[in-house]
Design an enzyme around this catalytic site. Structure first.
Site, PDB file in Angstrom:
ATOM      1  CG  ASP A  71     -30.818  18.732  47.180  1.00 54.36           C
ATOM      2  OD1 ASP A  71     -30.909  17.424  46.500  1.00 54.36           O
ATOM      3  OD2 ASP A  71     -30.044  19.584  46.587  1.00 54.36           O
ATOM      4  CG  ASP A  75     -27.648  22.843  45.400  1.00 59.35           C
ATOM      5  OD1 ASP A  75     -28.342  21.952  45.118  1.00 59.35           O
ATOM      6  OD2 ASP A  75     -26.583  23.012  44.709  1.00 59.35           O
ATOM      7  CG  ASP A 133     -24.487  18.380  46.146  1.00 57.33           C
ATOM      8  OD1 ASP A 133     -25.082  17.222  46.006  1.00 57.33           O
ATOM      9  OD2 ASP A 133     -25.258  19.261  46.512  1.00 57.33           O
TER      10      ASP A 133
HETATM   11  P1  ATP Z   1     -24.046  18.061  41.818  1.00 60.28           P
HETATM   12  O1  ATP Z   1     -25.161  17.263  41.869  1.00 60.28           O
HETATM   13  O2  ATP Z   1     -22.674  17.324  42.073  1.00 60.28           O
HETATM   14  O3  ATP Z   1     -23.901  19.551  41.911  1.00 60.28           O
HETATM   15  P2  ATP Z   1     -24.385  18.627  38.983  1.00 60.28           P
HETATM   16  O4  ATP Z   1     -24.327  20.090  39.074  1.00 60.28           O
HETATM   17  O5  ATP Z   1     -23.636  17.871  37.709  1.00 60.28           O
HETATM   18  O6  ATP Z   1     -23.836  17.933  40.044  1.00 60.28           O
HETATM   19  P3  ATP Z   1     -27.153  18.639  38.270  1.00 60.28           P
HETATM   20  O7  ATP Z   1     -27.190  19.943  38.277  1.00 60.28           O
HETATM   21  O8  ATP Z   1     -28.335  17.704  38.629  1.00 60.28           O
HETATM   22  O9  ATP Z   1     -25.954  18.153  38.776  1.00 60.28           O
HETATM   23  O10 ATP Z   1     -26.867  18.388  36.777  1.00 60.28           O
HETATM   24  C1  ATP Z   1     -27.004  17.093  36.237  1.00 60.28           C
HETATM   25  C2  ATP Z   1     -26.496  16.906  34.743  1.00 60.28           C
HETATM   26  O11 ATP Z   1     -27.235  17.965  33.944  1.00 60.28           O
HETATM   27  C3  ATP Z   1     -25.136  17.555  34.393  1.00 60.28           C
HETATM   28  O12 ATP Z   1     -24.100  16.710  34.424  1.00 60.28           O
HETATM   29  C4  ATP Z   1     -25.540  18.310  33.032  1.00 60.28           C
HETATM   30  O13 ATP Z   1     -24.955  17.333  31.929  1.00 60.28           O
HETATM   31  C5  ATP Z   1     -26.633  18.524  33.099  1.00 60.28           C
HETATM   32  N1  ATP Z   1     -26.854  20.023  33.208  1.00 60.28           N
HETATM   33  C6  ATP Z   1     -26.439  20.873  34.237  1.00 60.28           C
HETATM   34  N2  ATP Z   1     -27.029  21.870  34.114  1.00 60.28           N
HETATM   35  C7  ATP Z   1     -27.587  22.040  32.883  1.00 60.28           C
HETATM   36  C8  ATP Z   1     -28.440  23.093  32.508  1.00 60.28           C
HETATM   37  N3  ATP Z   1     -28.664  24.447  33.047  1.00 60.28           N
HETATM   38  N4  ATP Z   1     -28.975  22.801  31.348  1.00 60.28           N
HETATM   39  C9  ATP Z   1     -29.178  21.723  30.632  1.00 60.28           C
HETATM   40  N5  ATP Z   1     -28.275  20.817  31.377  1.00 60.28           N
HETATM   41  C10 ATP Z   1     -27.519  20.849  32.433  1.00 60.28           C
END
Ligand code: ATP
Length: 860
Positions: free
Chosen positions: A598, A594, A332
């Site tokens: 997953d 996490d 990730d």
């Molecule tokens: P990884 O998969 O590497 O952990 P990530 O944290 O960016 O990456 P996700 O948590 O799936 O992956 O988030 C995807 C997208 O959703 C992010 O790029 C962001 O634009 C949006 N996002 C993340 N957290 C929030 C939230 N709490 N509320 C709204 N949108 C969010």
């Protein structure tokens, strides 16, 4: 008590707790004393005595003890002095059992400690404060906070539930998550699966969040009552353990045949049957490598303890071997490659940058802050780092905003949806819908967007969140309708700097022949920018998005999988496809995860790595390894340890088998040449069960070779004997055997007065066999010259060697011992011969290493 048929208020009253502030810490401590820990009773451990006796359960050892018993009785009846032999055999076997028991206990303790490290936690409210405690400290009446991915830590009555769904398949057999509610009451006779207001220990929260009061803990829970159904499964064997057990059987049968031949030949030479029997059985005990799987267990246990100290907690032993052969690490981005410490650095709307202090800036941030689930107490903000960053910069304080615009509904964020929506009550009976999320997704719910601005920000490695809203008079029922025709408000750009250790860890991966791959829910441009900074995206490698992945069949993905090192805007289910595509090429894949979703990918991967800090209980339960610091560099360190453990197992097996061959050969060839036996039963047992086992154990804790990450990963199905090890074992075994026989012959021919009772010859053979093995241990340390690897680099091995030499000298030079072991004092000249012969394995192996090294250099 039928908790399902009581209102939540009645439950709280009956359980003597407060629905807002929970129990006080004093109450909790009192109840812990009264009800005990929230743990299922473990089956009782076997007593020390039983475990000690189990060390003698090997068939050959039992036969040996019986033979020794018979020998004792006959010599006693015949009034000769030979019964001392039997006592010594018992003594040596006991000493070996003690060494075995100590090692086994150490291994068990290491595993026990690991289990504790990965034991679950629970979030409770006590005295009005949220606390994270070990789940075993929960007591009836505790107020537990539940979030998506949590394992339910005890039996609970829900008092709050937002979109809550629980997975209860272990109890009900129903694989689909069932909906849970706090405000309903069920009839007393409602079946378990339909009690919507209760949660049971061992189920997990599949979605939503809520709170519940503990109704029962430990053995009083529903699973506690059916605990007898949960059998105590023993740890699964690793593939190497299984293979070695097989090899052990195979070699053991060979050794047994040789022992039988020796026995028969001895009878023809008119050696008393009982003496001959003792010799052949001792040889069998010595030569049958039944201890190989045990050696692996011990080396594994010591290795995983070292790994835990380096922040990688191994949950399943076979993963250690997989780590040694890991060839792809899928990680990730957020939190693993980056620090997960977000800070807002830029705002934009459709026309360009917006200053935070302006009216527009305030609107974007306050709307976003309202749509966050963080909790603010004093100066600290708890919650998801993305949201914490927003709330921290929002001009209006979150608690004030929440009070002014009370939230009445939430459509939660998920990695699949990548957006989140909340509904707030406005004055005048109207409603405000606020949505925030990945801009490219959010735009599809808005009347207009700002794609160019989004791309521009993302290309500078910024994590971008879009914000949109809509005011309505009447709130639509369906979530899809709520999230429609939104008005785009602005974009929030944040930085999340890479972790400092990651760049060098990526570098190390490449040197070690491991492909590092980034998998992220973030935008392709953001992902690409960070992957470039870290060296993950290089040369011809490309980025692919989740939607492009959807357009590919699994076959097509497999064909092109090596084109990509960055997978952006993916959902958890894509991870399984990525793992499978790499595995189709024979790769051994490590995958991080996490969230709840997953879990399938963590299971599908050869090494599922769950995040220790940000990971949910469900992800941890599905994983093989837990990274306590969520760091990519920790996976690479674990791979290094995995390789080190494998090397140490290899060294130990190599050592033990070559020594076994040496021993069997000495006795066998002696008999073939029709010589009096070169080694007596107790001498054989002494070398094998005492002086051999110490250096073997020391080899198991060798420090990791500093060049270990300059090699390619191990092939998963490669035999431990490949790469010339099998050949080396045989050659070195023959060498040791030949040297002992040589010492025997020299002693017998030149020094013994009576060649039919060759005491000096035997003593010299005994000494050379034991000492050449000690010298040989140092050959095992490295594939390079021992002078390069350092003779003293493993202090434990040096100590073991000194101990062995001292023990060996003792049974020759100390009078009562030499009588018992039937040895004779050697002269200085004889010792010189013994020492020279014992050092020959070192010289020979050094020459061989030099030749192999030169050849491999020529090939380069
Ligand atoms: P990884 O998969 O590497 O952990 P990530 O944290 O960016 O990456 P996700 O948590 O799936 O992956 O988030 C995807 C997208 O959703 C992010 O790029 C962001 O634009 C949006 N996002 C993340 N957290 C929030 C939230 N709490 N509320 C709204 N949108 C969010």
């Amino acid at each position: 008590m039928e908790w399902q048929s009581l209102t939540k208020e009645d439950c709280a009253k009956k359980l003597g707790t407060n629905m807002k502030t929970g129990l006080s810490s004093g109450q909790a401590a009192e109840r812990l004393k009264k009800y005990g820990r929230n743990e299922l009773q473990q089956p009782k451990r076997r007593s020390l005595l039983l475990r000690f006796l189990a060390q003698f359960s090997d068939f050959m050892v039992i036969v040996l003890l019986i033979a020794a018993g018979i020998s004792f009785i006959t010599s006693f009846l015949e009034h000769n002095n030979d019964y001392i032999d039997s006592i010594i055999i018992l003594f040596i076997v006991t000493m070996n059992a003690i060494i075995g028991l100590v090692q086994e206990s150490r291994a068990e303790k290491a595993i026990e400690a690991l289990k504790k490290l990965s034991s679950p936690h629970a979030h409770v409210i006590r005295g009005g404060e949220e606390q994270r405690i070990s789940a075993s400290e929960l007591v009836p009446g505790d107020l537990v906070i539940l979030r998506e991915g949590d394992l339910v830590p005890a039996d609970l009555r829900l008092i709050e539930a937002v979109n809550l769904k629980a997975e209860e398949s272990a109890l009900t057999g129903e694989s689909l998550p069932s909906e849970k509610r706090a405000d309903c009451i069920c009839a007393a006779d409602t079946p378990l699966g339909d009690r919507y207001n209760l949660l049971y220990s061992t189920s997990s929260i599949a979605a939503g969040h809520g709170k519940g009061i503990v109704t029962a803990t430990g053995m009083d829970t529903h699973v506690g009552k059916i605990a007898h159904m949960i059998t105590n499964q023993s740890a699964p064997q690793t593939p190497l353990q299984k293979k070695l057990a097989q090899t052990g059987h195979w070699l053991g049968s060979g050794a047994l045949v040789i022992c039988l031949i020796i026995f028969i030949m001895g009878l023809f030479q008119h050696i008393p049957p009982i003496e001959m029997f003792l010799i052949s059985i001792s040889l069998a005990v010595a030569a049958i490598p039944e201890g190989l799987p045990a050696v692996v267990t011990i080396v594994l246990a010591i290795g995983v303890r070292r790994m835990a100290a380096n922040r990688g907690i191994v949950r399943r032993m076979p993963a250690v071997e997989a780590l040694g052969s890991a060839s792809v690490i899928c990680s990730d981005k957020t939190g693993t490659l980056t620090q997960n410490r977000m800070s807002v650095v830029e705002l934009r709307d459709a026309s360009g940058p917006v200053e935070i202090q302006t009216e527009k800036g305030r609107q974007i941030l306050d709307l976003a802050s309202l749509c966050c689930n963080c909790t603010v107490s004093g100066k600290t903000i708890h919650g998801d780092p993305t949201e914490v960053a927003i709330v921290a910069v929002a001009p209006t304080e979150k608690n004030r905003l929440d009070a002014q615009f009370p939230r009445i509904r939430e459509i939660p964020f998920s990695s699949e949806r990548k957006m989140m929506t909340t509904v707030h009550r406005l004055s005048g009976g109207r409603f405000r819908i606020i949505a925030k999320g990945a801009p490219d997704i959010l735009f599809t719910h808005c009347t207009s967007g700002a794609a160019r601005q989004n791309e521009e920000m993302a290309s500078r490695a910024l994590r971008v969140i879009g914000v949109a809203y809509r005011d309505v008079d009447v709130l639509p029922e369906k979530p899809e309708e709520i999230e429609q025709n939104l008005i785009f408000c602005g974009l929030i750009g944040m930085i999340d700097p890479p972790r400092p250790q990651v760049k060098s860890a990526v570098e190390l991966c490449k040197k070690a022949g491991i492909l590092p791959v980034m998998i992220t829910g973030d935008h392709a441009a953001t992902a690409a920018a960070i992957a470039k900074q870290l060296g993950i995206l290089e040369g011809k490698k490309r980025v692919i998005t989740g939607s492009a992945l959807d357009a590919l069949s699994q076959k097509e993905l497999e064909k092109n999988i090596y084109d990509y090192t960055v997978f952006a805007r993916v959902s958890p289910e894509h991870k399984v496809r990525i793992v499978k595509a790499f595995q189709a090429h024979g790769e051994v894949v490590a995958m991080t995860g996490d969230g709840v979703n997953d879990a399938p990918a963590l299971r599908a991967a050869d090494i599922g790595c769950a995040m220790g800090i940000s990971g949910t209980d469900v992800a941890k339960a599905a994983s093989d390894v837990i990274l306590t610091d969520d760091n990519f560099a920790t996976i690479v360190a674990a791979v290094r340890e995995g390789r080190g453990i494998y090397e140490n197992i290899k060294k130990t097996v190599h050592f033990l088998l070559s020594c076994n061959i040496g021993e069997i050969l000495t006795v066998f060839v002696g008999f073939l040449l029709r010589l009096p036996t070169p080694l007596l039963a107790i001498q054989l047992l002494w070398v094998n069960l005492v002086t051999d086992s110490l250096p073997a154990l020391a080899l198991g804790v060798e420090p990791i070779d500093k060049n270990i990450m300059n090699r390619k990963p191990l092939k998963p199905n490669e035999s431990i004997f490949s790469g010339g090890m099998g050949y080396n074992i045989i050659v070195e075994g023959c060498l040791i055997g030949t040297l002992s026989l040589l010492a025997y012959s020299i002693g017998r021919i030149y020094f013994d007065l009576d060649p039919s009772a060759p005491v000096i010859g035997r003593t010299m053979a005994f000494a050379v066999l034991s000492l050449s093995q000690v010298v040989h241990t140092f050959n095992m340390r490295s594939t390079r010259s021992i002078f390069e690897a350092g003779i003293f680099a493993n202090p434990k091995l040096v100590l073991a060697a000194i101990a062995c030499v001292a023990l060996q000298l003792a049974v020759i030079v100390i009078k009562p011992l030499s009588v018992i072991f039937k040895t004779s004092m050697l002269t200085g000249y004889q010792w010189l011969i013994v020492a020279s012969l014992s050092f020959i394995p070192l010289a020979v192996v050094e020459i061989e290493k030099a030749i192999t090294f030169r050849n491999s250099n020529h090939r380069l």
